[in-house]
Design a protein around this motif. Structure first.
Motif, PDB file in Angstrom:
ATOM      1  N   ARG A 110       0.837  -1.204   0.000  1.00 58.25           N
ATOM      2  CA  ARG A 110       0.000   0.000   0.000  1.00 58.25           C
ATOM      3  C   ARG A 110       0.866   1.245   0.000  1.00 58.25           C
ATOM      4  N   ILE A 111       1.900   1.272   0.840  1.00 61.13           N
ATOM      5  CA  ILE A 111       2.790   2.429   0.915  1.00 61.13           C
ATOM      6  C   ILE A 111       3.511   2.633  -0.406  1.00 61.13           C
ATOM      7  N   MET A 112       3.982   1.546  -1.017  1.00 60.70           N
ATOM      8  CA  MET A 112       4.682   1.659  -2.294  1.00 60.70           C
ATOM      9  C   MET A 112       3.778   2.243  -3.370  1.00 60.70           C
ATOM     10  N   LEU A 113       2.551   1.725  -3.485  1.00 66.05           N
ATOM     11  CA  LEU A 113       1.630   2.230  -4.502  1.00 66.05           C
ATOM     12  C   LEU A 113       1.234   3.675  -4.232  1.00 66.05           C
ATOM     13  N   ALA A 131       1.807   9.259  -5.993  1.00 61.31           N
ATOM     14  CA  ALA A 131       2.082  10.632  -5.563  1.00 61.31           C
ATOM     15  C   ALA A 131       3.262  11.254  -6.301  1.00 61.31           C
ATOM     16  N   THR A 132       3.967  10.462  -7.104  1.00 63.22           N
ATOM     17  CA  THR A 132       5.103  10.981  -7.865  1.00 63.22           C
ATOM     18  C   THR A 132       4.608  11.976  -8.911  1.00 63.22           C
ATOM     19  N   PRO A 133       5.219  13.163  -8.989  1.00 57.34           N
ATOM     20  CA  PRO A 133       4.774  14.166  -9.965  1.00 57.34           C
ATOM     21  C   PRO A 133       4.687  13.594 -11.376  1.00 57.34           C
ATOM     22  N   GLY A 134       3.563  13.846 -12.027  1.00 57.06           N
ATOM     23  CA  GLY A 134       3.342  13.395 -13.389  1.00 57.06           C
ATOM     24  C   GLY A 134       2.669  12.053 -13.516  1.00 57.06           C
ATOM     25  N   VAL A 135       2.639  11.265 -12.436  1.00 56.00           N
ATOM     26  CA  VAL A 135       2.086   9.913 -12.527  1.00 56.00           C
ATOM     27  C   VAL A 135       0.575   9.920 -12.331  1.00 56.00           C
ATOM     28  N   GLY A 136       0.095  10.440 -11.210  1.00 59.24           N
ATOM     29  CA  GLY A 136      -1.340  10.490 -10.954  1.00 59.24           C
ATOM     30  C   GLY A 136      -1.872   9.211 -10.348  1.00 59.24           C
ATOM     31  N   SER A 137      -3.146   9.211 -10.036  1.00 60.42           N
ATOM     32  CA  SER A 137      -3.771   8.099  -9.333  1.00 60.42           C
ATOM     33  C   SER A 137      -4.055   6.914 -10.253  1.00 60.42           C
ATOM     34  N   SER A 138      -3.761   5.726  -9.743  1.00 60.02           N
ATOM     35  CA  SER A 138      -4.106   4.493 -10.459  1.00 60.02           C
ATOM     36  C   SER A 138      -5.461   3.970 -10.007  1.00 60.02           C
ATOM     37  N   GLY A 139      -6.039   4.610  -8.985  1.00 58.29           N
ATOM     38  CA  GLY A 139      -7.328   4.181  -8.478  1.00 58.29           C
ATOM     39  C   GLY A 139      -7.267   2.918  -7.652  1.00 58.29           C
ATOM     40  N   GLY A 183      -6.047  -7.799   0.082  1.00 59.19           N
ATOM     41  CA  GLY A 183      -5.466  -7.614  -1.239  1.00 59.19           C
ATOM     42  C   GLY A 183      -5.615  -6.189  -1.714  1.00 59.19           C
ATOM     43  N   ILE A 184      -4.946  -5.894  -2.799  1.00 61.88           N
ATOM     44  CA  ILE A 184      -5.038  -4.567  -3.413  1.00 61.88           C
ATOM     45  C   ILE A 184      -5.584  -4.724  -4.820  1.00 61.88           C
ATOM     46  N   PHE A 185      -6.606  -3.965  -5.118  1.00 58.63           N
ATOM     47  CA  PHE A 185      -7.267  -3.994  -6.416  1.00 58.63           C
ATOM     48  C   PHE A 185      -6.877  -2.760  -7.212  1.00 58.63           C
ATOM     49  N   CYS A 186      -6.534  -2.952  -8.475  1.00 58.74           N
ATOM     50  CA  CYS A 186      -6.270  -1.823  -9.380  1.00 58.74           C
ATOM     51  C   CYS A 186      -7.190  -1.972 -10.581  1.00 58.74           C
ATOM     52  N   PRO A 187      -8.039  -0.998 -10.849  1.00 57.62           N
ATOM     53  CA  PRO A 187      -9.015  -1.108 -11.936  1.00 57.62           C
ATOM     54  C   PRO A 187      -8.406  -1.044 -13.327  1.00 57.62           C
ATOM     55  N   LEU A 188      -7.117  -0.721 -13.428  1.00 59.01           N
ATOM     56  CA  LEU A 188      -6.481  -0.571 -14.733  1.00 59.01           C
ATOM     57  C   LEU A 188      -5.889  -1.864 -15.268  1.00 59.01           C
TER      58      LEU A 188
END
Length: 403
Positions: free
Chosen positions: A140-143, A148-156, A179-184
């Motif tokens: 969670r911390i890594m994601l 939060a890295t400039p230019g990247v934006g949220s992955s949701g 678990g961690i879910f990513c909609p992309l």
């Protein structure tokens, strides 16, 4: 195809690579020669052909170390762009990955329309399952840091505890804490993808030469002469996407593109009734019903044999996550060699010494297939690699190590 009327005069003989024999048969000319017929080369070749380029794709025989054999067929965003060894994000890689994933739905539809081959792409979002609270929190911390890295934006991405996770994946085992879910995220049928790329490209006019491993590249006044196992081809421009063979070929046109093999083992179960409707980082149920188990990495050189130990570990982890798999029969196991650069990131560059010669390689050829076909290929057609691909030049490997 008849040879070009322009005289092609060699600048100088290239160094003898000492690999195999060269066939003297004249194979004529091409506008662009793509060296490598795996997922990366085929996606680029398809993209170039749809741009109207005169493309010839050269591929080695099936004895080649094909990275396409070792891919897990994920179209994956979750965590892409984070460099664990350096504890930092590489924003341009995250941006490239997300751009490709966003284009995959339309890319798949176009490819199927051109080839009449169903690639079975699905983008329902994917999960990374955790077997401990600490692992879940670290991810969670890594994601969060990546987004939060400039230019990247949220992955949701969304963190789900065990109870919430069971509403979506009711078959998880008692050791899965969340678990961690990513909609992309999504997945595809990888062999069908490769077949569709080849069929669509050839329907658009691509010339495909199988069994044409390139032994030597000689720069000439208006292009490059390629000495291959099938004969000699002359091309105005070349794209080297030959996987683990790229380093040797790139050196012939003044590029340093170091790669090393990383072995991955994949197992497939018998066909099961559908129960897994989202891909997981290390297992997924295919459109045909079989469950693929993967996620291993072994740095063992060019050994692509299947090891009992790693196979057992993959099976044990799969059963821990989904106990119902304990009774499933394994019908196929194989290993393949993935292509890995020193920092794990892709390589895209044009030779400064011999303009018109490009090298393009990566270890996420399925995820990046849409970007290679729809974004990179038009740049190669125009003769210039732009953002975000331009961030991944080979000069980064020439930085002296700290004393």
């Amino acid at each position: 195809m008849q040879p070009s009327p322009d005289p092609f005069v060699p600048h100088a003989a290239a160094a003898d690579p000492g690999v195999g024999e060269v066939n003297a048969t004249d194979l004529g000319t091409a506008g662009i020669a793509v060296i490598g017929g795996g997922v990366v080369g085929a996606a680029i070749a398809y993209g170039l052909t749809r741009q109207g380029e005169d493309v010839c794709m050269l591929d080695e025989a099936d004895i080649a170390h094909r990275a396409s054999r070792a891919n897990f067929a994920l179209v994956w965003v979750q965590g892409k762009g984070w460099l664990p060894a350096q504890d930092r994000a590489e924003p341009d890689y995250a941006i490239l990955t997300r751009s490709s994933a966003a284009a995959w739905q339309d890319f798949a539809a176009e490819l199927e329309a051109q080839s009449h081959v169903a690639v079975h792409f699905a983008g329902p979002g994917g999960f990374n399952l955790a077997l401990s609270d600490d692992a879940l929190e670290q991810r969670r911390i890594m994601l969060q840091r990546l987004d939060a890295t400039p230019g990247v934006g949220s992955s949701g991405f969304e963190v789900l505890g065990r109870n919430a996770l069971m509403k979506i994946l009711p078959d998880i085992g008692p050791d899965v804490v969340g678990g961690i879910f990513c909609p992309l995220d999504g997945h595809v049928n990888s062999p069908k993808l490769l077949h569709a790329l080849h069929v669509a490209s050839q329907r658009l006019g691509l010339r495909f030469l199988a069994g044409a491993a390139v032994r030597e590249i000689v720069p000439v006044t208006r292009g490059f002469r390629l000495a291959t196992a099938a004969g000699t081809l002359t091309a105005r421009r070349i794209v080297i996407s030959a996987g683990l063979g790229s380093e040797r070929l790139a050196a012939m046109v003044g590029l340093h593109a170091p790669v090393r093999p990383i072995k991955g083992t994949i197992m497939v179960t018998e066909k099961l009734a559908p129960f897994l409707h989202h891909p997981i980082t290390n297992l997924r149920q295919t459109n045909e019903g079989g469950v693929m188990l993967g996620g291993s990495t072994e740095d063992v050189g060019y050994d692509d044999s299947v090891g009992i130990g790693i196979s057992g570990a993959l099976a044990a982890r799969a059963v821990q996550m989904f106990p119902r798999l304990a009774s499933a029969s394994i019908v196929r196991v194989w290993s393949g060699l993935r292509v890995m650069s020193p920092d794990g990131l892709p390589v895209y560059e044009e030779s400064a010494r011999h303009p018109g010669a490009f090298v393009c390689l990566c270890h996420s050829g399925v995820t990046l297939a849409a970007a290679h076909a729809l974004m990179l290929a038009p740049m190669l057609s125009a003769g210039r690699i732009g953002a975000p691909f331009a961030s991944f030049k080979t000069a980064r490997f020439d930085v002296p190590a700290p004393v």
